[in-house]
Design a protein around this motif. Structure first.
Motif, PDB file in Angstrom:
ATOM      1  N   THR A 166       1.897  -4.197  -7.472  1.00 13.97           N
ATOM      2  CA  THR A 166       2.565  -5.132  -6.565  1.00 13.97           C
ATOM      3  C   THR A 166       1.777  -6.422  -6.384  1.00 13.97           C
ATOM      4  O   THR A 166       2.210  -7.306  -5.633  1.00 13.97           O
ATOM      5  CB  THR A 166       2.787  -4.488  -5.191  1.00 13.97           C
ATOM      6  OG1 THR A 166       1.517  -4.194  -4.581  1.00 13.97           O
ATOM      7  CG2 THR A 166       3.593  -3.197  -5.316  1.00 13.97           C
ATOM      8  N   ASP A 189      -1.442  -0.691  -4.148  1.00 10.66           N
ATOM      9  CA  ASP A 189      -0.638  -0.534  -5.352  1.00 10.66           C
ATOM     10  C   ASP A 189      -0.855  -1.775  -6.210  1.00 10.66           C
ATOM     11  O   ASP A 189      -0.322  -2.844  -5.906  1.00 10.66           O
ATOM     12  CB  ASP A 189       0.841  -0.373  -4.981  1.00 10.66           C
ATOM     13  CG  ASP A 189       1.727  -0.157  -6.193  1.00 10.66           C
ATOM     14  OD1 ASP A 189       1.221  -0.226  -7.326  1.00 10.66           O
ATOM     15  OD2 ASP A 189       2.938   0.071  -6.000  1.00 10.66           O
ATOM     16  N   SER A 208      -6.984   5.308  -9.201  1.00 10.80           N
ATOM     17  CA  SER A 208      -6.495   4.466  -8.110  1.00 10.80           C
ATOM     18  C   SER A 208      -7.388   3.236  -7.938  1.00 10.80           C
ATOM     19  O   SER A 208      -8.533   3.186  -8.419  1.00 10.80           O
ATOM     20  CB  SER A 208      -6.427   5.257  -6.805  1.00 10.80           C
ATOM     21  OG  SER A 208      -7.703   5.757  -6.454  1.00 10.80           O
ATOM     22  N   CYS A 255      -3.861   3.481  -0.051  1.00  7.29           N
ATOM     23  CA  CYS A 255      -4.407   2.817  -1.230  1.00  7.29           C
ATOM     24  C   CYS A 255      -3.533   1.627  -1.616  1.00  7.29           C
ATOM     25  O   CYS A 255      -2.323   1.613  -1.348  1.00  7.29           O
ATOM     26  CB  CYS A 255      -4.474   3.808  -2.388  1.00  7.29           C
ATOM     27  SG  CYS A 255      -5.368   3.204  -3.837  1.00  7.29           S
ATOM     28  N   THR A 306       0.837  -1.190   0.000  1.00  4.21           N
ATOM     29  CA  THR A 306       0.000   0.000   0.000  1.00  4.21           C
ATOM     30  C   THR A 306       0.877   1.249   0.000  1.00  4.21           C
ATOM     31  O   THR A 306       2.062   1.191   0.319  1.00  4.21           O
ATOM     32  CB  THR A 306      -0.927   0.030   1.228  1.00  4.21           C
ATOM     33  OG1 THR A 306      -0.135  -0.074   2.426  1.00  4.21           O
ATOM     34  CG2 THR A 306      -1.922  -1.120   1.188  1.00  4.21           C
ATOM     35  N   TYR A 307       0.275   2.380  -0.337  1.00  2.00           N
ATOM     36  CA  TYR A 307       0.983   3.650  -0.298  1.00  2.00           C
ATOM     37  C   TYR A 307       0.022   4.733   0.196  1.00  2.00           C
ATOM     38  O   TYR A 307      -1.203   4.548   0.183  1.00  2.00           O
ATOM     39  CB  TYR A 307       1.539   4.021  -1.677  1.00  2.00           C
ATOM     40  CG  TYR A 307       0.481   4.245  -2.745  1.00  2.00           C
ATOM     41  CD1 TYR A 307      -0.002   5.519  -3.030  1.00  2.00           C
ATOM     42  CD2 TYR A 307      -0.038   3.169  -3.477  1.00  2.00           C
ATOM     43  CE1 TYR A 307      -0.962   5.735  -4.000  1.00  2.00           C
ATOM     44  CE2 TYR A 307      -1.005   3.368  -4.452  1.00  2.00           C
ATOM     45  CZ  TYR A 307      -1.462   4.644  -4.712  1.00  2.00           C
ATOM     46  OH  TYR A 307      -2.429   4.848  -5.671  1.00  2.00           O
TER      47      TYR A 307
END
Length: 369
Positions: free
Chosen positions: A313, A310, A330, A308, A276-277
């Motif tokens: 990944t 990613d 997103s 959110c 996540t980021y």
């Protein structure tokens, strides 16, 4: 009573308190909803945050017991352009100020919320402080910089239920093993990362008995309740900062149908091996456009999150992207290709917000049939 709002980058705004004296820190964010302030205030996803409303007049329809989405006010402080002290609504049983004072939460008005919002959109959400006790700008900025923030912090432990309970027609009641739950053919265990009551109401309306368990409950205990499905709730903060829960979710994958919302979506993504980021200023409001890639339909959704998934990944042979945000592309929803598990980043239970995505609860029930 004069109040100051200071951000960690040195920006300061002034206003007045309509709830009394106090001082508190948190991440300062904005919400674009024109209504729904009581549901927002009681949403555990806002733990650790100071919320500013972009709509200029707040408090005009008062508050009532039915619109609480948890057992208390969860925000650290509340900021408005103008507070209405004399509400007018047939459902109103009190004022916004009375609700905030009951839980010791600061309410600030007279703030240039448009300027505050534009600054956060430009620079990003950041740590801040609200105070009536200390009005020295340099002192407040220093305190804001030293405050803990959200990254890497486990806020879920602060909002999860202390003991298991069942959802009944009268609301939450202490208990285990579905004893006394609202009758229905399907048994759902809801893991409480900071859930909202309307999620439980909607499950009950669809014939689900709901047993709620604390976030630290292990997989063996959950499976020992013999549920037909497992629900992963919303919640506050950084999904990567919650120890132990990812291993629990991994142990549940493939055993029972799983449905996740908001933080539950992020935790499922982490359990799948993703990352996540942190978003620049998050998605908080009741007008976020989302496209369902499986149907092509566009939904207007209620959202409240600062982190959110990613998608880059996640293994595309294992995990399918099902929903995207039409403002910034997103990730708004995923599902596993082998296991009966799906999740969305937004709040389909509304409360507040549109009802466009309620069908997801029906999809969960269909998975349990």
């Amino acid at each position: 009573m004069k109040a100051c709002i200071a951000l960690e980058d040195g920006t300061v705004f002034e206003g007045v308190s309509f709830t009394g004296r106090g001082e508190t820190t948190g991440e300062i964010v904005f919400n674009t909803g024109m209504s729904g302030y009581q549901e927002l205030l009681s949403d555990p996803s806002y733990k650790g945050q100071i919320v500013a409303m972009t709509y200029p007049l707040i408090g005009n329809y008062g508050i009532n017991e039915e619109d609480m989405e948890s057992g208390r006010v969860q925000v650290e402080a509340f900021i408005a352009r103008e507070y209405c002290p004399f509400p007018s609504n047939y459902r109103s049983t009190g004022t916004l100020a009375e609700l905030l004072q009951k839980y010791g939460v600061l309410g600030i008005e007279g703030v240039d919320t448009r300027a505050l919002t534009r600054h956060i959109r430009t620079v990003g959400a950041m740590k801040g402080i609200v105070s009536t006790e200390d009005l020295d700008h340099a002192s407040l900025v220093a305190k804001a910089k030293k405050s803990p923030g959200l990254v890497g912090r486990d806020l879920v432990r602060e909002v999860t239920c202390p003991e298991p309970y069942v959802w009944t027609d009268r609301g939450p009641q202490p208990g285990t093993a579905f004893a006394g739950a609202t009758p229905g053919p399907y048994k759902v265990v809801a893991i409480d990362y900071g859930l909202k009551y309307n999620q439980l109401r909607l499950l009950a309306e669809r014939g689900c008995q709901v047993q709620v368990v604390p976030c630290h409950t292990d997989a063996d205990t959950i499976l020992g309740l013999n549920p037909d499905g497992i629900f992963l709730s919303n919640g506050p903060g950084d999904p990567a900062g919650i120890p132990g829960v990812i291993d629990t979710i991994r142990a549940l994958l493939g055993k029972k149908p799983i449905f996740g919302i908001c933080l539950g979506n992020q935790l499922l993504g982490l359990a799948y091996g993703g990352k996540t980021y942190k978003l620049k200023f998050g998605h908080r409001g009741i007008n976020q456009p989302v496209k369902d890639l499986t149907t092509g339909k566009v939904e207007i959704t209620s959202q409240n999150h600062g982190f959110c998934l990613d998608m880059a990944t996640l293994d595309p042979t294992e995990v399918e992207l099902t929903h995207i945000n039409l403002n910034d592309d997103s990730v708004e929803g995923i599902r596993h290709r082998r296991f009966p598990a799906f999740s969305v980043q937004y709040h389909p239970e509304n409360a507040p917000g549109p009802h466009d995505a309620i069908y997801l609860f029906d999809r969960f029930v269909d998975a349990m049939k």
